[in-house]
Enzyme design. Sequence first.
Site, mmCIF file in Angstrom:
data_model
loop_
_atom_site.group_PDB
_atom_site.id
_atom_site.type_symbol
_atom_site.label_atom_id
_atom_site.label_comp_id
_atom_site.label_asym_id
_atom_site.label_seq_id
_atom_site.Cartn_x
_atom_site.Cartn_y
_atom_site.Cartn_z
ATOM 1 N N HIS A 6 -12.992 5.476 -14.017
ATOM 2 C CA HIS A 6 -12.986 4.300 -13.117
ATOM 3 C C HIS A 6 -14.606 4.022 -14.022
ATOM 4 O O HIS A 6 -15.873 3.476 -13.640
ATOM 5 C CB HIS A 6 -14.068 4.822 -12.142
ATOM 6 C CG HIS A 6 -14.119 3.752 -10.826
ATOM 7 N ND1 HIS A 6 -14.026 2.254 -11.393
ATOM 8 C CD2 HIS A 6 -14.336 3.387 -9.637
ATOM 9 C CE1 HIS A 6 -14.080 1.914 -10.329
ATOM 10 N NE2 HIS A 6 -14.226 2.818 -9.115
ATOM 11 N N ARG A 36 -14.533 -2.757 -1.928
ATOM 12 C CA ARG A 36 -15.618 -3.103 -2.502
ATOM 13 C C ARG A 36 -15.643 -3.486 -3.728
ATOM 14 O O ARG A 36 -15.463 -4.286 -4.680
ATOM 15 C CB ARG A 36 -17.223 -2.608 -2.229
ATOM 16 C CG ARG A 36 -16.768 -0.796 -3.397
ATOM 17 C CD ARG A 36 -17.553 0.483 -2.421
ATOM 18 N NE ARG A 36 -17.331 0.599 -1.358
ATOM 19 C CZ ARG A 36 -17.269 0.440 -0.206
ATOM 20 N NH1 ARG A 36 -18.435 -0.164 -0.445
ATOM 21 N NH2 ARG A 36 -16.549 1.245 0.856
ATOM 22 N N THR A 37 -14.399 -2.472 -4.339
ATOM 23 C CA THR A 37 -14.079 -2.603 -5.751
ATOM 24 C C THR A 37 -13.203 -4.012 -6.025
ATOM 25 O O THR A 37 -13.131 -4.710 -6.979
ATOM 26 C CB THR A 37 -13.104 -1.639 -6.690
ATOM 27 O OG1 THR A 37 -14.186 -0.680 -6.547
ATOM 28 C CG2 THR A 37 -13.437 -1.927 -8.089
ATOM 29 N N ARG A 72 -5.936 -0.809 -9.963
ATOM 30 C CA ARG A 72 -6.243 0.364 -9.362
ATOM 31 C C ARG A 72 -5.181 1.492 -9.437
ATOM 32 O O ARG A 72 -3.875 0.895 -8.016
ATOM 33 C CB ARG A 72 -7.178 0.137 -7.780
ATOM 34 C CG ARG A 72 -7.360 1.917 -7.678
ATOM 35 C CD ARG A 72 -8.012 1.775 -6.272
ATOM 36 N NE ARG A 72 -9.856 1.728 -6.527
ATOM 37 C CZ ARG A 72 -11.723 1.391 -6.021
ATOM 38 N NH1 ARG A 72 -10.745 2.263 -5.483
ATOM 39 N NH2 ARG A 72 -11.939 1.590 -6.932
ATOM 40 N N LYS A 117 12.233 -0.848 -3.494
ATOM 41 C CA LYS A 117 13.782 -0.604 -3.811
ATOM 42 C C LYS A 117 14.935 -0.361 -4.430
ATOM 43 O O LYS A 117 15.487 -0.231 -5.286
ATOM 44 C CB LYS A 117 13.891 -2.844 -4.327
ATOM 45 C CG LYS A 117 14.290 -3.815 -2.316
ATOM 46 C CD LYS A 117 14.296 -4.840 -2.738
ATOM 47 C CE LYS A 117 14.030 -6.179 -2.477
ATOM 48 N NZ LYS A 117 14.279 -7.022 -3.161
HETATM 49 C C1 NCD Z 1 -15.303 4.506 -5.982
HETATM 50 C C2 NCD Z 1 -13.856 5.072 -5.987
HETATM 51 O O1 NCD Z 1 -13.108 4.393 -5.802
HETATM 52 O O2 NCD Z 1 -13.606 6.583 -6.640
HETATM 53 N N1 NCD Z 1 -15.825 4.065 -4.927
HETATM 54 C C3 NCD Z 1 -15.504 2.962 -6.178
HETATM 55 O O3 NCD Z 1 -14.860 2.276 -6.652
HETATM 56 N N2 NCD Z 1 -16.774 2.397 -5.678
HETATM 57 C C4 NCD Z 1 -16.125 6.221 -5.407
HETATM 58 C C5 NCD Z 1 -15.210 6.900 -4.040
HETATM 59 O O4 NCD Z 1 -14.310 6.338 -3.307
HETATM 60 O O5 NCD Z 1 -15.638 7.793 -3.217
#
Ligand code: NCD
Length: 360
Positions: free
Chosen positions: A171, A88-89, A138, A117
């Site tokens: 986040h 989703r992100t 991420r 490598k």
């Molecule tokens: C969250 C995360 O990745 O921290 N998800 C997201 O980005 N919407 C929450 C989660 O994974 O529980």
Amino acid sequence: MSMAELNQIGWDEFSGLSSIEKAPYFVENGRSFHALVAQQFSRPMLEELCALATCVRRTAKTREGSAFLQQQLFDKRAMLYFAQPSSRTYLSFYSACQIVGLQTINVRDSATSSEVKGESPEDSVRTFSSYADLIIMRHPAGGFAERIAWMLSNTSRPVPVVNAGSGKDQHPTQALLDIYTLARSFENSGGIDGKKVAFVGDLKRGRTVRSLAWLLTQYQGVKAYFVAPPELQIGDDILKQLDAAGMPYEISRDFAKVIPEVDAIYMTRIQDEWDVDNESSRVNTASYHFTKEHLNILGKDSVIMHPLPRRLEIDPAVDGDPRAVYWRQVRNGMWIRAALILSIFGCDGAVRDYCKEHQL
Ligand code: NCD
């Protein structure tokens, strides 16, 4: 302070700073260059981003507006570097990039890069950054995005870095979309000021909670409730920051008692991917689930939120209730991320002008 200073501080000194102390290194004249920690967003910045997100949302409704938005950054490329599971992100940022015309290149799995490598992750990202004008990343390691921002600021080609989730710590863009959702939900009831917000579930390792709790300190008279079993309670580092910011909060184990008292309930899943020894399976979290019965004791104008993905913590039977806003959060994420990207590239003024001209 200006960006120039990020290359004037050694990594050891910089990484030892608190998020509050790091914040000025990411912001230039009230606008984010990097977006790495929630602590860098002041109230005026939050309000501007929310207003811009609304403007983008309205502009994108017509073909003409959509074409206008896509012209903003068609000459730029973003690298989406997601070294941790994400759909989703990832898709939210990907869509946000499309809205503003940014082309994207992506790395979804560092196992397919030269890291196998023996290349260091820093070298990999530095190489990839040569192709990009923006890095959205991420990473499972807390602070990794900051490390990259610092490293690139010491090169001849510093590129903005956006943190799309780092370790258990931050986040920030999820927190922005949460703020946008709260602001929209309370649009006709005085906004976020004075509201009571409960956080429920795994608050110890939930990075969304840690980022959002801080952003709430930017509003007047907000009170937080941290509802979790003691093993999963929020970290003292965040509580200390809330204390210093003068934001009142309650630590609770009694979910049913808190529900009728609050304006927003922020549910989270157990983050057991961080377990060392399956420890969360030994914690009873059943009493921290939002059930259909709870709808009866929830205030009529209150909202239920969740960063998603969910497991059992919200009964799907709750989804149809107008107070369940977690699907709206997802859509809001796309708009506020588009707004953040526009603002990083200084295109916010043009988009605001378009809105004004077209009375949107
Ligand atoms: C969250 C995360 O990745 O921290 N998800 C997201 O980005 N919407 C929450 C989660 O994974 O529980």
